[in-house]
Design an enzyme around this catalytic site. Structure first.
Site, PDB file in Angstrom:
ATOM      1  CB  CYS B 174      37.175  38.924  40.366  1.00 19.08           C
ATOM      2  SG  CYS B 174      38.180  39.004  38.886  1.00 19.08           S
ATOM      3  NE  ARG B 175      43.951  40.347  39.941  1.00 23.19           N
ATOM      4  CZ  ARG B 175      45.065  40.023  39.316  1.00 23.19           C
ATOM      5  NH1 ARG B 175      45.020  39.599  38.086  1.00 23.19           N
ATOM      6  NH2 ARG B 175      46.220  40.151  39.929  1.00 23.19           N
TER       7      ARG B 175
END
Ligand SMILES: [Zn+2]
Lengths: 704, 224
Positions: B174-175
């Site tokens: 997600c990052r």
């Protein structure tokens, strides 16, 4: 000669199993082998490019069961036989000597027949005996790397030298390219055994099958072995059977054999074979009578003794354990990343008693599970009705059928489905209430007494009691019992669009009760706020230590059991805004967690709304006394209030009566009208003097 | 600013480009023998890039693994082979070594839902038992432990390996965009083509103990 007495010692293989191997064995056992114990062909591999310090390993991966599958580049394959037993008994009683002898005989006859020359991989066989306890995910295993022995051992004529001590750079690079060519011509990336001939100018290698023609005479026989060992003075295991082959072939015709243990590693793109070792030895006839020589090879266990090894893989194979470790990991990551000071163990190990398994109870339980709390107990006497599942997230439509399941029991079942690691219990029981007589018959009295005893027992067995009922009166008895037992209470109650979540004041332990409350508070809270100088009303109640905080009933000017009073909270649960129970339930748990993180726990000074700008007392922030929420304004406030000396639940006189008379006193409360408690506490008197204040009224009256 | 306008330096990667990047990555790995291989799932066209690293450790670190079933194990026969045990010492000598080795496995998979590569890893002992994250970290240099706790590495979770079905640790994607975007934009501004896998792995790898030799950055090209 001292040198001639030197015996060659070999580094045994160390078995190396990837988790994938056990997963695959499990699958095979369940879907294919089942009760079939017949031997299966498997394969492993070993590598000669390890860094110093690593043991020579025979590795089995998940692909081990694909006996014809590819071998990783530059690794040597080893074919093996798997004996997987159905029981631990069979594992124990398997005749290991017979298994080893059988394998040794196969190797021996391949040597005698010359088949081993054609395909030398037969020299690198292994045996794996296993038992898979798939209930516990325990695996027992024992490897054997059969090696034929020379009775007298093997005499070293020249101790091992590193290749760079023995070969020139030219010879080394010649060896490298000769070996690479051999690999290329045999269509592999690793050759387990090869023949070696060298002069000062060049190095020649040839496949083992050219043994009969490669050497012009037997004066200078030299062999190379792909060597997984990294020790500078010892060859690895695979050399053993090769030496037996050579000895059998030429017996005592050879004066000397030169052995190159070929080690080939590449670091950062730079290749080295210089650290290979080379030595000379003399071979005796291993078996003059053509009978298979003695063999060895069962691997020692981790204690260094002859015995099987075992591995417990429940943590990565048991779905329940996996769920537990994943839940724990998520919480730990929260600590590691965001709140290093968080004492998770304190939270996880807290035993929580949930009185009420309705809208609030369901939401509290789910939030507790989110925090990893393992010990959750429900008390409720209701059954699940058709209107419940949409608001009470632990229940489903099916639970409402045939009269409905007991909430307390159904909630437990659901928790275990959500997370099998939870230690949940449910009690389908009523909590006697003030103003709700129990004296209809001996039976009802006995039942009430039994319920009280049960509740006392439950409260004593838990660390935190959550009051999550939908009636005000039912909160009274647990409030009294928990106050008496010095247990932390977290209370949540709902209105239509308002709620209160609070921790009850935690009375001081009995030993210190004698000392004046004021002096105790100044020492424990280090408060130096002179009440007289405070101007803002709310600040009057700042810095109240936990033991002086009020309970749910402290703000009341009437005793519970008064059914004529129009209440804002309780009894209206079902008509509260649907999101409210989730908010309040979640806040109740978060309040508990914050209290637990405070070094003084339930005695922590109450944080107020004013403290929002100050340094928080715990790693998680504030530890308020109450959180009052107003959904219409989407707003929360954090009032704190003192314990009321005329409180109908936690005042000294009520607790004294309860502790002195026990059930006698409680029965009087249950059977009488509310005036009994009001008279006892002096509330009646007060009532006549003061106007009843709405508990929603956040004026200074709150403290009286 | 315009909606629908896509930055040339996209943080996303389609599966075809992923495979191409991997192939180039693997080619270089092969040339320097860095140990990366492509693991094809049998009977499917799916696969992943894999590297195994072995590290000798103090044996005390791994003692814990044996506690659990050793108690039950005491009943297991260790006497049956006394005769053999004598052979081992008397007949043909074997060197005694005490081995404690940790095996780190790194898998690079393509995530269809995130459209970026994802790094899975696990550490295990030689008997196949996977280590808990604490055990992994207890063997990790403190400096680097500190780093792991800092963003953007606060995304470690335990997940089932999508192709193997076994539990692994995973750096959640997600990052990824957060740190890939600046790198890709810089490269784009300099008119330089980068191999996504190289840039990405050079950043996420070291965090979990995986070294990506510098030569990857210089020698591995981007797919055309
Ligand atoms: Zn009270």
């Amino acid at each position: 000669m001292a040198e001639s007495s030197l015996k060659l010692q070999f580094a045994p293989f160390c078995s190396a199993l990837e988790a994938g191997f056990w997963h695959q064995l499990t699958q095979k056992k369940l879907n294919e082998y089942r009760l079939d114990e017949s031997p299966k062909n498997i394969k492993g591999y070993y590598y000669n490019g390890d860094a110093v310090g690593l043991p020579a390993r025979l590795t089995l991966e998940f692909s081990a069961f694909d006996a014809d599958g590819p071998t990783p580049a530059r690794c040597c394959p080893a074919s093996g036989t798997l004996y997987n037993t159905n029981t631990l008994e069979a594992f124990k009683s398997t005749d290991k000597k017979a298994l080893l002898d059988k394998a040794a005989n196969e190797i021996w006859s391949a040597i005698q027949s010359g088949a081993a020359l054609e395909d030398s991989s037969i020299l690198n066989k292994f045996i794996l005996l296993t038992f898979a306890d798939l209930k516990k995910y325990h695996f027992y295993y024992w490897f054997c790397f059969p090696a034929l022995c020379f009775v007298e051992g093997i005499q070293l004529l020249r101790a091992p030298l590193s290749l760079e001590q023995h070969f020139s750079d030219k010879q080394i690079s010649s060896l490298q390219s000769a070996y690479d060519n051999l690999c290329a011509s045999s269509g592999t990336t690793a050759v387990p055994h090869f023949l070696l001939k060298y002069s000062e100018e060049s190095v020649e290698v040839a496949p083992l099958k050219e043994l009969n023609s490669f050497f012009p005479d037997l004066k200078r026989v030299a062999v190379g072995v792909y060597d997984p060992c990294t020790l500078p003075q010892h060859p690895g295991w695979p050399l053993r059977n090769l030496l037996v082959l050579l000895a059998k072939k030429w017996a005592s015709q050879l004066d000397v054999v030169e052995v190159l243990c070929f080690r080939d590693r590449t670091l950062q793109g730079v290749r080295s074979v210089q650290h290979s070792i080379i030595f000379q030895l003399r071979l005796s006839d291993p078996a003059p009578s053509a009978v298979c020589p003695k063999s060895v090879g069962w691997e020692k266990n981790t204690k260094g003794a002859m015995g099987p090894r075992s591995v417990n893989l429940s943590e990565c194979m048991d779905p329940k354990r996996l769920a537990e470790s994943s839940v724990d990991l998520n919480l730990k990551l929260m600590r590691w990343r965001l709140v290093p000071a968080l004492d998770l163990e304190k939270v996880v190990s807290t035993r929580c008693l949930l009185l009420g398994a309705g809208t609030l109870g369901c939401n509290v339980a789910r939030t507790l599970m989110g925090w990893g709390v393992r010990h959750i107990t429900f008390v409720d006497n209701a059954k699940i009705s058709y209107s419940n599942p949409v608001r009470q997230p632990l229940y489903e439509f099916e639970d409402c059928l045939s009269g409905g399941k007991s909430k307390a029991l159904a909630a437990v079942d659901r928790l275990k489905k959500i997370f099998p690691g939870v230690n949940a219990e449910g009690f389908n029981m009523s909590i006697p209430m003030p103003g709700h007589p129990v004296n209809f018959s001996d039976l009802t009295v006995a039942q009430a007494q039994q319920d009280v005893e049960q509740l006392k027992k439950l409260i004593s067995e838990h660390d935190v009691v959550f009051l999550l009922m939908d009636t005000r009166e039912s909160r009274w008895l647990p409030t009294v019992i928990a106050a008496s037992q010095r247990k932390l209470i977290v209370n949540a109650a709902l209105g239509f669009d308002t709620f209160v979540v609070m921790r009850h004041g935690l009375k001081k332990p009995r030993e210190s009760e004698e000392s004046s409350p004021m002096s105790a508070s100044s020492s424990s809270s280090s408060s130096n706020t002179p009440a007289a100088t405070v101007t803002a009303g709310s600040s009057l109640f700042s810095n109240i230590p936990g033991h002086r905080l009020g309970c749910y009933f402290c703000n009341d000017v009437v005793a519970p059991g008064d059914s004529t009073r129009d209440r804002t909270l309780d009894q209206q649960c079902t008509v509260s805004r649907p999101g409210l129970a989730m908010i309040a339930g979640a806040l109740a748990v978060e309040l508990m967690v914050s209290v637990l993180q405070h070094p003084e726990g339930g005695y922590a000074v109450a944080s107020s709304s004013d403290d929002r700008m100050n340094e928080p007392p715990t790693s998680l922030g504030l530890v308020p006394h109450q959180i009052r929420g107003f959904l219409s304004r989407f707003d929360n406030v954090l009032p704190a209030s003192l314990a009321f000396d005329k409180c109908t639940a936690c005042s000294p006189i009520v607790l004294e009566n309860y502790e002195r008379e026990g059930f006698q006193f409680l029965a009087k409360v249950f059977n009488s009208s509310h005036s009994f408690l009001e008279d006892l506490t002096g509330l009646t008197l007060l009532h006549q003097e003061t106007q009843a204040a709405e508990i929603w009224d956040m004026s200074d009256d709150e403290s009286i | 600013m315009m909606t629908g306008e896509r930055k040339p330096a996209s943080c996303f990667l389609d599966e075809k480009t992923f495979r191409l990047c991997c192939r180039l990555f693997l080619q270089h790995s092969e040339s320097i023998q860095d140990g990366w291989i492509w693991e094809q799932i049998k009977g499917s066209d799916e696969g992943f890039m894999k590297k195994t690293v072995l590290i000798p450790v103090k044996s005390s670190l791994l003692d814990k693994q044996h506690e659990s079933i050793q108690a039950e194990n005491t009943e297991l026969p260790t006497d049956d082979f006394e005769a053999d045990a004598e052979d081992e010492t008397a007949g043909v000598d074997a060197v005694c070594e005490s081995h404690a080795v940790l095996r780190y496995e790194y898998h690079v998979l393509y995530s269809c839902s995130y459209q970026i590569p994802v790094l899975y890893f696990r550490a295990s002992a030689l008997d196949g038992r996977s280590l808990s994250l604490e055990e992994v970290w207890s063997n990790v240099h403190p400096n680097y432990r500190q780093r792991l706790k800092q963003e953007p590495w606060d995304t470690l979770t335990q997940q089932e390996h999508p192709l193997l079905g076994q539990p692994f640790f995973m750096l959640h994607p997600c990052r990824t965009e957060e740190f890939m975007k600046p790198a890709l934009e810089l490269a784009h501004a300099q008119n330089r083509k980068v191999n996504y896998i190289v840039s990405w792995l050079s950043v996420v790898g070291p965090v979990v103990g995986l070294d990506v030799p510098l030569s990857f950055s210089t020698a591995v090209s981007a797919p055309d």
